[in-house]
Scaffold this motif. Structure first.
Motif, PDB file in Angstrom:
ATOM      1  N   TRP A  41       0.843  -1.264   0.187  1.00 28.74           N
ATOM      2  CA  TRP A  41       0.034  -0.015  -0.121  1.00 28.74           C
ATOM      3  C   TRP A  41       0.753   1.221   0.024  1.00 28.74           C
ATOM      4  CZ3 TRP A  41      -4.223   1.290   4.195  1.00 28.74           C
ATOM      5  CH2 TRP A  41      -5.123   2.309   3.956  1.00 28.74           C
ATOM      6  N   VAL A  42       2.013   1.474   1.003  1.00 29.52           N
ATOM      7  CA  VAL A  42       2.795   2.533   1.099  1.00 29.52           C
ATOM      8  C   VAL A  42       3.552   2.614  -0.369  1.00 29.52           C
ATOM      9  CG1 VAL A  42       5.008   3.382   2.084  1.00 29.52           C
ATOM     10  CG2 VAL A  42       3.031   2.251   3.458  1.00 29.52           C
ATOM     11  N   THR A  43       3.792   1.162  -1.011  1.00 27.05           N
ATOM     12  CA  THR A  43       4.853   1.525  -2.205  1.00 27.05           C
ATOM     13  C   THR A  43       3.844   1.928  -3.332  1.00 27.05           C
ATOM     14  OG1 THR A  43       6.200  -0.144  -1.721  1.00 27.05           O
ATOM     15  CG2 THR A  43       6.171   0.134  -3.652  1.00 27.05           C
ATOM     16  N   LEU A  44       2.555   1.347  -3.668  1.00 28.00           N
ATOM     17  CA  LEU A  44       1.894   1.406  -4.896  1.00 28.00           C
ATOM     18  C   LEU A  44       0.836   2.749  -4.810  1.00 28.00           C
ATOM     19  CD1 LEU A  44       1.490  -2.429  -5.405  1.00 28.00           C
ATOM     20  CD2 LEU A  44       3.385  -0.595  -6.400  1.00 28.00           C
ATOM     21  N   TRP A  45       0.364   2.934  -3.725  1.00 30.14           N
ATOM     22  CA  TRP A  45      -0.887   3.760  -3.602  1.00 30.14           C
ATOM     23  C   TRP A  45      -0.780   4.591  -2.345  1.00 30.14           C
ATOM     24  CZ3 TRP A  45      -2.075  -1.621  -3.792  1.00 30.14           C
ATOM     25  CH2 TRP A  45      -2.164  -1.972  -5.170  1.00 30.14           C
ATOM     26  N   TYR A  51      -3.341   8.865   6.519  1.00 29.09           N
ATOM     27  CA  TYR A  51      -2.303   9.092   7.547  1.00 29.09           C
ATOM     28  C   TYR A  51      -2.806   9.854   8.961  1.00 29.09           C
ATOM     29  CZ  TYR A  51       0.695   8.462   3.487  1.00 29.09           C
ATOM     30  OH  TYR A  51       1.319   8.024   2.448  1.00 29.09           O
ATOM     31  N   SER A  52      -3.687  10.612   8.614  1.00 27.97           N
ATOM     32  CA  SER A  52      -4.106  11.477   9.994  1.00 27.97           C
ATOM     33  C   SER A  52      -4.915  10.521  10.858  1.00 27.97           C
ATOM     34  CB  SER A  52      -4.898  12.631   9.488  1.00 27.97           C
ATOM     35  OG  SER A  52      -6.183  12.270   8.870  1.00 27.97           O
ATOM     36  N   TYR A  53      -5.745   9.680  10.366  1.00 27.15           N
ATOM     37  CA  TYR A  53      -6.407   8.698  11.300  1.00 27.15           C
ATOM     38  C   TYR A  53      -5.206   7.497  11.978  1.00 27.15           C
ATOM     39  CZ  TYR A  53     -10.338  10.544   8.971  1.00 27.15           C
ATOM     40  OH  TYR A  53     -11.403  11.437   8.600  1.00 27.15           O
ATOM     41  N   LEU A  61       4.503   6.511   8.731  1.00 29.02           N
ATOM     42  CA  LEU A  61       4.298   6.181   7.261  1.00 29.02           C
ATOM     43  C   LEU A  61       4.627   7.353   6.367  1.00 29.02           C
ATOM     44  CD1 LEU A  61       1.628   3.619   7.404  1.00 29.02           C
ATOM     45  CD2 LEU A  61       3.768   3.097   7.373  1.00 29.02           C
ATOM     46  N   ASN A  62       4.115   8.507   6.591  1.00 30.81           N
ATOM     47  CA  ASN A  62       3.960   9.803   5.773  1.00 30.81           C
ATOM     48  C   ASN A  62       5.358  10.421   5.877  1.00 30.81           C
ATOM     49  OD1 ASN A  62       3.129  11.688   4.488  1.00 30.81           O
ATOM     50  ND2 ASN A  62       2.878  13.290   6.010  1.00 30.81           N
ATOM     51  N   TYR A  63       6.399  10.056   6.753  1.00 28.52           N
ATOM     52  CA  TYR A  63       7.595  10.479   6.852  1.00 28.52           C
ATOM     53  C   TYR A  63       8.248   9.540   5.785  1.00 28.52           C
ATOM     54  CZ  TYR A  63      12.494  10.591   8.168  1.00 28.52           C
ATOM     55  OH  TYR A  63      13.967  10.542   8.143  1.00 28.52           O
ATOM     56  N   LEU A  64       8.013   8.243   5.787  1.00 30.81           N
ATOM     57  CA  LEU A  64       8.796   7.322   5.050  1.00 30.81           C
ATOM     58  C   LEU A  64       8.491   7.671   3.399  1.00 30.81           C
ATOM     59  CD1 LEU A  64       8.364   3.957   6.598  1.00 30.81           C
ATOM     60  CD2 LEU A  64      10.472   5.369   6.405  1.00 30.81           C
ATOM     61  N   VAL A  65       6.941   7.793   2.912  1.00 33.96           N
ATOM     62  CA  VAL A  65       6.603   8.325   1.881  1.00 33.96           C
ATOM     63  C   VAL A  65       7.349   9.434   1.492  1.00 33.96           C
ATOM     64  CG1 VAL A  65       4.590   8.837   0.595  1.00 33.96           C
ATOM     65  CG2 VAL A  65       4.670   6.847   1.887  1.00 33.96           C
TER      66      VAL A  65
END
Length: 134
Positions: A41-45, A51-53, A61-65
């Motif tokens: 999910w993090v890779t493809l979409w 993120y906020s939830y 996760l947002n930092y990684l993306v």
């Protein structure tokens, strides 16, 4: 017409190890499934992740993306590559350990493809019983 020596019963095949299969532990199956889905999910979409939830996990996760998406992508594809290689090697390992039933080899292949070392480790640690010579 078959001879008695050529036919084997299911019980004999279980005893000789040609039908050995062991399911991975449920906790590992759940954890690996969750991890691979999340990584995919993090890779493809990444734009569809709420993120906020997700609290601090969403922030991470947002930092990684935002900062390391290339490495997350590499991790995703390399992890699938490892699972595929383990699955094919698992079939070879089945043959070398005397697990000759094609349906059982296929079960090992699929389980190792989906759950990686949680399955592959069981196959590696399997010690077939010594053949009895009469």
């Amino acid at each position: 017409m078959t001879t008695a020596a050529a036919t084997t019963t299911g019980a004999e095949r279980l005893r000789d190890g040609s039908c050995h299969f062991q399911r991975s532990r449920l906790i590992w199956m759940i954890a690996i499934t969750f991890g691979m889905i999340l990584l995919g999910w993090v890779t493809l979409w990444p734009s569809t992740i709420p993120y906020s939830y997700l609290g601090i996990f969403g922030t991470f996760l947002n930092y990684l993306v935002e900062n390391h998406h290339k490495w997350v992508c590499y991790g995703f594809w390399v992890s699938w590559l490892i699972h595929v290689v383990e699955a094919f090697y698992g079939v070879k390992l089945c043959q070398s350990k005397g697990i000759t039933d094609p349906a059982i080899q296929f079960q090992w292949f699929i389980q190792t493809l989906l759950f990686g070392y949680a399955s592959f480790g069981l196959l590696v640690s399997y010690k077939p019983s010594a053949k009895k010579h009469y």
